[in-house]
Write an enzyme that holds these catalytic residues in place. Sequence first.
Site, PDB file in Angstrom:
ATOM      1  N   ASP A 113      -9.080  -4.988 -26.391  1.00 25.08           N
ATOM      2  CA  ASP A 113     -10.048  -5.159 -25.304  1.00 25.08           C
ATOM      3  C   ASP A 113     -11.480  -4.913 -25.775  1.00 25.08           C
ATOM      4  O   ASP A 113     -12.375  -5.723 -25.537  1.00 25.08           O
ATOM      5  CB  ASP A 113      -9.748  -4.200 -24.142  1.00 25.08           C
ATOM      6  CG  ASP A 113      -8.305  -4.311 -23.697  1.00 25.08           C
ATOM      7  OD1 ASP A 113      -7.716  -5.382 -23.917  1.00 25.08           O
ATOM      8  OD2 ASP A 113      -7.775  -3.333 -23.151  1.00 25.08           O
ATOM      9  N   GLU A 120       3.981 -10.710  -6.755  1.00 30.27           N
ATOM     10  CA  GLU A 120       2.886 -10.786  -7.726  1.00 30.27           C
ATOM     11  C   GLU A 120       3.210 -10.148  -9.066  1.00 30.27           C
ATOM     12  O   GLU A 120       2.524 -10.387 -10.044  1.00 30.27           O
ATOM     13  CB  GLU A 120       1.606 -10.154  -7.130  1.00 30.27           C
ATOM     14  CG  GLU A 120       1.622  -8.644  -6.919  1.00 30.27           C
ATOM     15  CD  GLU A 120       2.312  -8.188  -5.635  1.00 30.27           C
ATOM     16  OE1 GLU A 120       3.070  -8.982  -5.042  1.00 30.27           O
ATOM     17  OE2 GLU A 120       2.111  -7.024  -5.233  1.00 30.27           O
ATOM     18  N   LYS A 180      -4.471  -8.354 -19.529  1.00 29.31           N
ATOM     19  CA  LYS A 180      -4.337  -8.382 -20.980  1.00 29.31           C
ATOM     20  C   LYS A 180      -4.026  -9.772 -21.536  1.00 29.31           C
ATOM     21  O   LYS A 180      -4.619 -10.197 -22.527  1.00 29.31           O
ATOM     22  CB  LYS A 180      -3.222  -7.410 -21.360  1.00 29.31           C
ATOM     23  CG  LYS A 180      -3.186  -7.042 -22.800  1.00 29.31           C
ATOM     24  CD  LYS A 180      -4.381  -6.197 -23.129  1.00 29.31           C
ATOM     25  CE  LYS A 180      -4.112  -5.118 -24.091  1.00 29.31           C
ATOM     26  NZ  LYS A 180      -5.065  -4.022 -23.947  1.00 29.31           N
ATOM     27  N   CYS A 224       5.263  -6.124   1.433  1.00 30.17           N
ATOM     28  CA  CYS A 224       5.626  -4.709   1.428  1.00 30.17           C
ATOM     29  C   CYS A 224       4.984  -3.974   2.613  1.00 30.17           C
ATOM     30  O   CYS A 224       5.325  -4.248   3.751  1.00 30.17           O
ATOM     31  CB  CYS A 224       5.262  -4.105   0.074  1.00 30.17           C
ATOM     32  SG  CYS A 224       5.993  -2.496  -0.177  1.00 30.17           S
ATOM     33  N   TYR A 225       4.008  -3.087   2.397  1.00 29.22           N
ATOM     34  CA  TYR A 225       3.340  -2.421   3.528  1.00 29.22           C
ATOM     35  C   TYR A 225       2.800  -3.472   4.498  1.00 29.22           C
ATOM     36  O   TYR A 225       2.814  -3.285   5.710  1.00 29.22           O
ATOM     37  CB  TYR A 225       2.196  -1.537   3.012  1.00 29.22           C
ATOM     38  CG  TYR A 225       1.447  -0.798   4.099  1.00 29.22           C
ATOM     39  CD1 TYR A 225       1.929   0.388   4.613  1.00 29.22           C
ATOM     40  CD2 TYR A 225       0.239  -1.308   4.610  1.00 29.22           C
ATOM     41  CE1 TYR A 225       1.242   1.061   5.620  1.00 29.22           C
ATOM     42  CE2 TYR A 225      -0.453  -0.642   5.612  1.00 29.22           C
ATOM     43  CZ  TYR A 225       0.051   0.546   6.105  1.00 29.22           C
ATOM     44  OH  TYR A 225      -0.628   1.216   7.096  1.00 29.22           O
ATOM     45  N   HIS A 253       7.593  -7.495  -4.115  1.00 31.29           N
ATOM     46  CA  HIS A 253       6.274  -7.879  -4.640  1.00 31.29           C
ATOM     47  C   HIS A 253       6.364  -9.167  -5.460  1.00 31.29           C
ATOM     48  O   HIS A 253       6.810  -9.129  -6.607  1.00 31.29           O
ATOM     49  CB  HIS A 253       5.723  -6.746  -5.524  1.00 31.29           C
ATOM     50  CG  HIS A 253       5.340  -5.535  -4.738  1.00 31.29           C
ATOM     51  ND1 HIS A 253       4.078  -5.343  -4.246  1.00 31.29           N
ATOM     52  CD2 HIS A 253       6.071  -4.485  -4.320  1.00 31.29           C
ATOM     53  CE1 HIS A 253       4.036  -4.212  -3.574  1.00 31.29           C
ATOM     54  NE2 HIS A 253       5.244  -3.673  -3.604  1.00 31.29           N
ATOM     55  N   GLY A 292       0.842  -1.195   0.000  1.00 32.57           N
ATOM     56  CA  GLY A 292       0.000   0.000   0.000  1.00 32.57           C
ATOM     57  C   GLY A 292       0.871   1.236   0.000  1.00 32.57           C
ATOM     58  O   GLY A 292       2.051   1.155   0.342  1.00 32.57           O
TER      59      GLY A 292
END
Length: 510
Positions: free
Chosen positions: A227, A170, A366, A78-79, A168, A51
């Site tokens: 998209d 992710e 995407k 992280c946060y 991170h 965050g």
Amino acid sequence: MILILDFGSQSTHLISRRLRELSIETYIMPPEDAVEELKTGKYKGIILSGGPASVYEDGAPTMDKTIFEMGIPLLGICYGEQLMAHLMQGEVKSGLKKEYGPAILEIKKASPLFHFPDAEITTLNVWMSHGDDVVAPPAGFESIAVTETIPHAAVADEARKLYGIQFHPEVVHTQFGLQILENFARICGLNPKEQPITEEFVNNIIADIKDSVKDTPVVGALSGGVDSSIACLLVYKAIGDQFTPIYIDSGLMRQDETKELEEVFGKNYDMKVTIVKAEDRFIDNLKGVTDPETKRKIIGRTFIEILDEEAQKRNATFLVQGTIYPDVIESAGTKHSKNIKSHHNVGGLPADMKLTLLEPLRNFYKDEVRKIGSILKLPEAITHRYPFPGPGLAIRMIGEVTKEKLSTLRKSDAIVQEELSKIEKPANLWQMFAIHTGIKTTGVRGDDRAYGDTIAIRAIDAVDAMSGNFSQLPWEFLEKISIRIVTEVVEVNRVVYDITNKPPATIEWE
Ligand code: XMP
């Protein structure tokens, strides 16, 4: 399931998406009501997201400490790591150096979190984005990995299955990031396995659309990009001619874009596209406006006004948009995240809009959208088209949008696209385009002083556009583009190359 507590990171949903790739169900919620939710007994693990706040800041999001005592494995990212350390009497300090981007993680102690089945790995390239860091882990924790600047880049209390990592996992730039999340899922006692997007999955989306709209007429915003093309085709498959896709020629498009769209859809599909020409309306509305967010909002509003008008003509109440997940996050779709940009198809929408949005791709990234496209048998020319933003060239132009600047940018960008189409497609290239920087510089043409425009070129390597590196394209290729632009576009006498990664710089300049 794994419960993800969202402290506002731009990549919170990426955590969920990665876990979904591993067939792990997740639920994302703000941290405030987590205890009640955890009491349902549905959750085998908890992840605290990153965050933007600092734990010492007034109003920084926090959570109930008793969560650490519930006996549920927990991973703070992280946060999330900093908050865990802070709430459990460790120590967090404002980092001497803010770190954004790559770092090298050195694993110091074996842990099931760092289990790599296929190789003996002791260092990893990881992705950081933080200002604070943990300087003393709480009692019971030990440091299991470091970086050059952070002594507690990963901490673990193996007995209580509590983990914290400063990087991170992710984002795709973190090496073995997915493996680390998979390891955490195993620590939680779950059984992760890959889940591909299949034909059945796509048929379910189509069935859902049919259920939602019943027999109401629907209009859709079709830009010709990946998209919106895929979103519109999904809806067309669900309800056929009850659906009208509308393409608005805003005058902010690239060279020949409208012509190409007419060709692609006219030739390959039964779906009939309505084209609305609205260049003057957009340029008038943008007159004198220089602030990027205001530009985005005006463009969003103008698009919606036109779509509203078209919808009324057809008694439609639903509007299809090709919004995908990163658009939602960057327009601050969650409680604690900060607004980076108002994506025209999300944040730029007026509050009093009469149409109900139908966004079949809202939860996808995407690469997932592309997979859906190939299941729908869309040609690669569409599914692998480089993305182009809804607000178009207006956000690739610093300052006021004028017809003159649009013309200079359009001609310069057409050269970039033409040269790009001549080479073998660079493997990781996400997007490459020109920007009108609004800066005039001195040059020399023949024997005369020339005072002309500066065009920037941006080329980014990325997998999901949440992060990316500038492309290290061959100099000769860039030089060719530069020479062509300054020769063929008389208004331009200088071309520069943007060598900034995301983060901190976003891909588009505005
Ligand atoms: P940024 O600039 O946010 O871009 O790093 C990430 C990706 O999103 C595209 N982009 C947009 N797409 N509407 C869109 O449909 C928008 O308002 C918008 N703004 C940025 C951008 O081209 C890149 O691929």
